[in-house]
Design an enzyme around this catalytic site. Structure first.
Site, PDB file in Angstrom:
ATOM      1  N   LYS A 129       6.983  33.429  35.395  1.00 12.57           N
ATOM      2  CA  LYS A 129       5.671  33.731  35.983  1.00 12.57           C
ATOM      3  C   LYS A 129       4.661  33.850  34.860  1.00 12.57           C
ATOM      4  O   LYS A 129       5.017  34.226  33.735  1.00 12.57           O
ATOM      5  CB  LYS A 129       5.723  35.057  36.761  1.00 12.57           C
ATOM      6  CG  LYS A 129       4.609  35.216  37.757  1.00 12.57           C
ATOM      7  CD  LYS A 129       4.964  34.547  39.068  1.00 12.57           C
ATOM      8  CE  LYS A 129       3.820  34.560  40.045  1.00 12.57           C
ATOM      9  NZ  LYS A 129       4.218  34.060  41.361  1.00 12.57           N
TER      10      LYS A 129
ATOM     11  N   ASP B 105      -0.814  30.185  41.648  1.00 10.27           N
ATOM     12  CA  ASP B 105      -0.538  31.471  42.293  1.00 10.27           C
ATOM     13  C   ASP B 105      -1.907  32.039  42.685  1.00 10.27           C
ATOM     14  O   ASP B 105      -2.859  31.270  42.862  1.00 10.27           O
ATOM     15  CB  ASP B 105       0.235  32.390  41.320  1.00 10.27           C
ATOM     16  CG  ASP B 105       0.786  33.628  42.001  1.00 10.27           C
ATOM     17  OD1 ASP B 105       1.627  33.495  42.898  1.00 10.27           O
ATOM     18  OD2 ASP B 105       0.365  34.749  41.651  1.00 10.27           O
TER      19      ASP B 105
END
Ligand code: NAD
Length: 406
Positions: A103, A143
Site C-alpha cells: 500500500k 485508492d
C-alpha cells in the site's frame, strides 16, 4: 484511537489460534517486509517549493508481487499504510490471486492542488520509489483520491525511466492499457457474491435491499441489482437517503443525483442511520468505515450484510451480528472484485492481449463464486463467522507460500 496495525495483529492472533502457525512464519507475518518513506519536493504553480511526505509499504510477497493502491489524503499515517498493506495481502489471498500485499500514500489534500501540481507530485512519487516497484516486484493502483488519470501519469513517469512497461501499475485509463470492467469491478464482484449468499439463506428475487453510499461501489451495485430485477428500496449519500418500500427506479435516482447533486429527496427522506435499520433483507454498506457499531447493531433487521466499504463494522458489532444469526460477508471478500480485475489488467498487460468485457466478467464471476464457497466451507469447518473464516483461509494461504520458500 486504536492503532490500525494493532487491529491487524489481533486478526493474526485469531487465525493463529486455529492454524497454529510455525513460529518463523508467524514472526514474518507480524511485520512488513519493507517500509519506504520519501519526501517529494514539488514546484508549486507560484514558483515556491513544497515537500510532501509519502510512503510505500511492502507487506508480503510470498504469493506474488506486492499489490495495493496509493492513497492521497491529509490524514495518511504510516501505521495506517502498514495496516492497509497487510489487509491487501489477505484480500489477494482470499480470492487466491497470485499477488502479495502492499500500500502507498502521500500526506496531501489533493483538492488544494492544481492539476499540474498534482501531476508533478504523482510523477515525483514514482521517481522516488521506481527502483522498488515493477511488474514482478510491486504493482500499485488507485485508492482514495487517486484516479485512472493519476495512474496514467505514474505509468508515463515509470516508462520514461524503463521504457514501455504497462504492467507496473493497474487502474490505468483504457487507452494506456487499462482493463475493461475495472471501473465496475468492485460492485460486480460483490454482486456475484450476494447472489450466492441469497441462495444460502433462502432468499430470492423478492429480497429487499438497502445500499449506503452512492459512489463508485454503491451506485454501481444498485444499478446492477436493479437491471437484474432486484428490489433496491433505499440508497443514500453523504447528504442522506431515500426510501420506497416498493423499490426505487435506480436510473431515475441517477438523474436526480445528476440534477440535485444528491439522492436525498428522490423518495421518502431517511437518514443514513435509519437506512441501516430498515426492515429489509439485505444491507450493503458502501460508503464509510465504522457505521455498524455496538450502538445500532441490535436494531439491524437485515439477514445479510454485504460489506462493499472497507471496515464498515466494528468488532463489537461483529460479535452481536454473529449471535443474532445475521449473515455478514466481510469486506476482504465482498469488495475483492476490484483487486481481482486489477490482477486481470496486469495479466493482459503482460500478454499484450486484451479481453472482451464478457470475458472479464466471466472470469471475475468464477473467482468470486469459488472464493465465497471456500470461505463458507472454512466457516463450517472452524465454527466461526464469515470474517474469521476469511482471515483463516487467507493467512493459511500466505503461510503456506512462505513455508514453500523456506
Ligand atoms: P466514492 O467516493 O465513489 O463514493 C462514496 C459514497 O459515499 C458517495 O456517494 C458519498 O456521498 C457517500 N458518503 C460519504 N459520506 C457519507 C456518509 N457520512 N454517509 C453515507 N454516505 C456517505 O467511493 P467508493 O469508491 O464507492 O468507495 C466506497 C467504499 O468502498 C470505501 O470504503 C472504499 O474503500 C470501498 N472500496 C471501493 C473500491 C472501489 O473500487 N471503488 C474497492 C474496494 C473498496
Amino acid at each position: 484511537m486504536e492503532n490500525p496495525f494493532d487491529n491487524y495483529l489481533k486478526t493474526l492472533d485469531i487465525a493463529n489460534e486455529k492454524l497454529k502457525l510455525k513460529a518463523k512464519v508467524l514472526e514474518v507475518l507480524k511485520k512488513p517486509k519493507k517500509v519506504i518513506e520519501i519526501n517529494i519536493p514539488v514546484e508549486m504553480d507560484d514558483g515556491s517549493i513544497k515537500v510532501f511526505t509519502g510512503y510505500r509499504v511492502q507487506f508480503n510477497d510470498a504469493r506474488g508481487p506486492f499489490k495495493g493502491g496509493i492513497r492521497y489524503h491529509p490524514t495518511v499515517h504510516l501505521d495506517e499504510v502498514k495496516a492497509l498493506s497487510a489487509w491487501m495481502a489477505l484480500k489477494c489471498a482470499v480470492v487466491n490471486i497470485p499477488m502479495g500485499g502492499g500500500k502507498g500514500g502521500i500526506i496531501v489534500n489533493p483538492k488544494e492542488l492544481s492539476k499540474s501540481e498534482l501531476q508533478r507530485l504523482s510523477r515525483g512519487y514514482i521517481r522516488a520509489i521506481h527502483e522498488s516497484i515493477g511488474p514482478y516486484k510491486d504493482v500499485p493502483a488507485p485508492d482514495v483520491y487517486t484516479t485512472a488519470e493519476i495512474m496514467g501519469w505514474m505509468l508515463d513517469e515509470y516508462e520514461s525511466i524503463y521504457g514501455r512497461n504497462p504492467a507496473v501499475i493497474t487502474g490505468k485509463p483504457l487507452e494506456v492499457g487499462g482493463s475493461l470492467g475495472r471501473d465496475k469491478a468492485t460492485a460486480q464482484g460483490g454482486y456475484y457474491i450476494l447472489k450466492e449468499a441469497l441462495d444460502l439463506v433462502d432468499l430470492d428475487m423478492n429480497a429487499t435491499i438497502a445500499v449506503q453510499g452512492f459512489g463508485n461501489a454503491g451506485a454501481t451495485i444498485a444499478k446492477l441489482l436493479f437491471e437484474d430485477g432486484f428490489k433496491v428500496v433505499a440508497v443514500s449519500d453523504s447528504k442522506g437517503g431515500c426510501y420506497d418500500e416498493k423499490g426505487l427506479d435506480i436510473p431515475k435516482v441517477f438523474e436526480h443525483k445528476e440534477e440535485k447533486g444528491t439522492v436525498f429527496g428522490y423518495a421518502k427522506k431517511i437518514t443514513n442511520e435509519e437506512l441501516l435499520e430498515l426492515p429489509v433483507d439485505v444491507i450493503i454498506p458502501a460508503a464509510l468505515e465504522n457505521v455498524i457499531t455496538a450502538k445500532n447493531v441490535e436494531k439491524i433487521k437485515a439477514k445479510i450484510i454485504l460489506e462493499l466499504a472497507n471496515g464498515p463494522t466494528t468488532s463489537e458489532a461483529d460479535a452481536v451480528l454473529f449471535k443474532n444469526d445475521v449473515f455478514l460477508i466481510p469486506d476482504i471478500l465482498s469488495n475483492a472484485g476490484g483487486v481481482t480485475v486489477s490482477y486481470f489488467e496486469w495479466v493482459q498487460n503482460l500478454q499484450g492481449y486484451y479481453w472482451k468485457l464478457e470475458e472479464v466478467d466471466a472470469k471475475l464471476k468464477e473467482i468470486m463464486v469459488a472464493s465465497f464457497h471456500q470461505v463458507y466451507e472454512y466457516r463450517k469447518k472452524f465454527h466461526v463467522d464469515m470474517r474469521t473464516a476469511a482471515y483463516i483461509l487467507s493467512i493459511e494461504r500466505i503461510a503456506k507460500a512462505i513455508e514453500k520458500r523456506e
